[in-house]
Design a protein around this motif. Sequence first.
Motif, short mmCIF file in Angstrom:
data_model
loop_
_atom_site.label_atom_id
_atom_site.label_comp_id
_atom_site.label_asym_id
_atom_site.label_seq_id
_atom_site.Cartn_x
_atom_site.Cartn_y
_atom_site.Cartn_z
N GLU A 1 41.33 62.83 -2.63
CA GLU A 1 41.71 63.30 -1.30
C GLU A 1 41.63 64.81 -1.25
OE1 GLU A 1 46.07 63.23 -0.43
OE2 GLU A 1 46.15 62.08 -2.30
N ALA A 2 41.31 65.32 -0.09
CA ALA A 2 41.27 66.76 0.13
C ALA A 2 42.61 67.21 0.69
CB ALA A 2 40.14 67.12 1.09
N ASP A 3 43.28 68.09 -0.04
CA ASP A 3 44.53 68.67 0.42
C ASP A 3 44.18 69.94 1.19
OD1 ASP A 3 46.96 70.03 0.75
OD2 ASP A 3 47.78 69.25 -1.13
N LEU A 4 44.15 69.83 2.51
CA LEU A 4 43.69 70.95 3.34
C LEU A 4 44.64 72.13 3.27
CD1 LEU A 4 42.58 68.93 6.50
CD2 LEU A 4 41.21 69.61 4.53
N ALA A 5 45.93 71.87 3.13
CA ALA A 5 46.92 72.96 3.11
C ALA A 5 46.78 73.81 1.86
CB ALA A 5 48.33 72.39 3.21
N ARG A 6 46.49 73.16 0.71
CA ARG A 6 46.42 73.88 -0.56
C ARG A 6 44.98 74.16 -0.99
NH1 ARG A 6 50.76 70.32 -1.01
NH2 ARG A 6 52.75 71.32 -1.56
N ALA A 7 44.01 73.74 -0.18
CA ALA A 7 42.60 73.98 -0.46
C ALA A 7 42.19 73.47 -1.84
CB ALA A 7 42.27 75.48 -0.33
N ASN A 8 42.54 72.22 -2.11
CA ASN A 8 42.12 71.62 -3.37
C ASN A 8 41.83 70.13 -3.18
OD1 ASN A 8 44.62 70.19 -3.53
ND2 ASN A 8 45.58 71.91 -4.61
N LEU A 9 41.28 69.52 -4.21
CA LEU A 9 40.99 68.10 -4.23
C LEU A 9 41.91 67.44 -5.25
CD1 LEU A 9 37.08 68.16 -4.25
CD2 LEU A 9 38.62 68.17 -2.29
N VAL A 10 42.49 66.32 -4.87
CA VAL A 10 43.44 65.63 -5.73
C VAL A 10 42.83 64.31 -6.18
CG1 VAL A 10 45.73 64.59 -5.90
CG2 VAL A 10 45.40 66.69 -4.56
N LEU A 11 42.78 64.13 -7.50
CA LEU A 11 42.26 62.91 -8.11
C LEU A 11 43.44 62.02 -8.51
CD1 LEU A 11 39.70 61.44 -9.39
CD2 LEU A 11 40.36 62.58 -11.52
N SER A 12 43.48 60.80 -7.97
CA SER A 12 44.54 59.84 -8.30
C SER A 12 44.00 58.82 -9.29
CB SER A 12 45.05 59.13 -7.04
OG SER A 12 45.68 60.03 -6.16
N VAL A 13 44.73 58.63 -10.40
CA VAL A 13 44.31 57.68 -11.43
C VAL A 13 45.52 56.84 -11.86
CG1 VAL A 13 42.56 59.30 -12.25
CG2 VAL A 13 44.77 59.21 -13.39
N GLY A 14 45.24 55.71 -12.50
CA GLY A 14 46.33 54.86 -12.97
C GLY A 14 47.20 54.38 -11.83
N ILE A 15 48.51 54.43 -12.04
CA ILE A 15 49.46 54.05 -10.99
C ILE A 15 49.91 55.26 -10.19
CG2 ILE A 15 51.77 53.15 -10.52
CD1 ILE A 15 51.49 51.26 -12.77
N SER A 16 50.35 56.30 -10.90
CA SER A 16 50.99 57.41 -10.20
C SER A 16 50.58 58.78 -10.74
CB SER A 16 52.52 57.27 -10.29
OG SER A 16 52.94 57.23 -11.65
N THR A 17 49.52 58.85 -11.50
CA THR A 17 49.06 60.13 -12.03
C THR A 17 48.11 60.79 -11.04
OG1 THR A 17 49.25 59.31 -14.30
CG2 THR A 17 47.92 61.28 -13.95
N ARG A 18 48.38 62.05 -10.74
CA ARG A 18 47.55 62.78 -9.79
C ARG A 18 47.22 64.15 -10.40
NH1 ARG A 18 50.13 64.04 -4.92
NH2 ARG A 18 48.36 63.55 -3.59
N TYR A 19 45.94 64.52 -10.31
CA TYR A 19 45.47 65.78 -10.86
C TYR A 19 44.87 66.66 -9.76
CZ TYR A 19 45.66 63.57 -15.51
OH TYR A 19 46.05 62.94 -16.65
N VAL A 20 45.04 67.96 -9.90
CA VAL A 20 44.27 68.90 -9.08
C VAL A 20 42.88 68.94 -9.67
CG1 VAL A 20 44.05 71.27 -8.27
CG2 VAL A 20 46.32 70.26 -8.51
N TYR A 21 41.96 68.23 -9.03
CA TYR A 21 40.64 68.02 -9.62
C TYR A 21 39.71 69.20 -9.39
CZ TYR A 21 36.65 65.22 -11.17
OH TYR A 21 35.57 64.73 -11.85
#
Length: 256
Positions: free
Chosen positions: A182-202
């Motif tokens: 997903e694109a986080d427009l407020a923080r100008a980054n892309l978030v990669l979601s993996v597994g159940i609840s792990t999220r990375y600033v990709y």
Amino acid sequence: MQGRYTKYFPNNVINSITLKDAIVSICDELDVPLPEKIRFFRSQMQTIITKACKELGIKLIPSKRCLSLLLWPEERYETIYTRHPGFQKGSKPLIALDNPFPMELPDSLYGEKWAFVQLPFSDVKKELATLEKSFNFGATLDLDLLGIEIDDETFIPGLAVASSRAQPLAAWINGLEVCSIEADLARANLVLSVGISTRYVYATYKKSGETTNEAEAWEAAKKTSGGLHFLAIQDSLDSDDCVGFWLLLDLPPSPV
């Protein structure tokens, strides 16, 4: 589905023993061997599921890629819950999925370049067909099972990531059970979601009117395609071939 639930859990009591018995009963009824692995998406059930699967010798995989299960509560919400006399619109969902603040990306997952891209669904299907034949890294989705119908001309948004070490990068990502981007427009980054609840600033980008518009258009394209999108790993952004290709689905929060 409700009938099956009642059959395997007649007292609506679920613990590791009843879950283990249910798995065995289902396999016996279908005359199939026990599965080698089982995915689950609720962290609250991890202890029960872990114990049941361990006793049966089944590998447990925390993952939101068990999409038919994730979509089932939404189906029941529309067909059953909203018609119940005690239904209260706007009630807090009972199935709470974790959505923590994204973490810093491990060094092993970094790509050198990336770009927002779109492909006609016909080309996406070709990539998935190539994936199945070549045994490259990646994953597809059973769109028929999910009830998702997409025209071949519909453009599917994706993220192309290029790296000089594309093969090891794809191998690392392949073990993560990638769920969505997903694109986080407020923080100008892309978030990669993996597994159940792990999220990375990709990935990050310099915020400007142009980049914000591009990210907004990418997210809008995801909505047009019903949440369908993809991640492609390549040797270079100009390459016609993918080292890894993952078909992803961005689902809205469960209403129940």
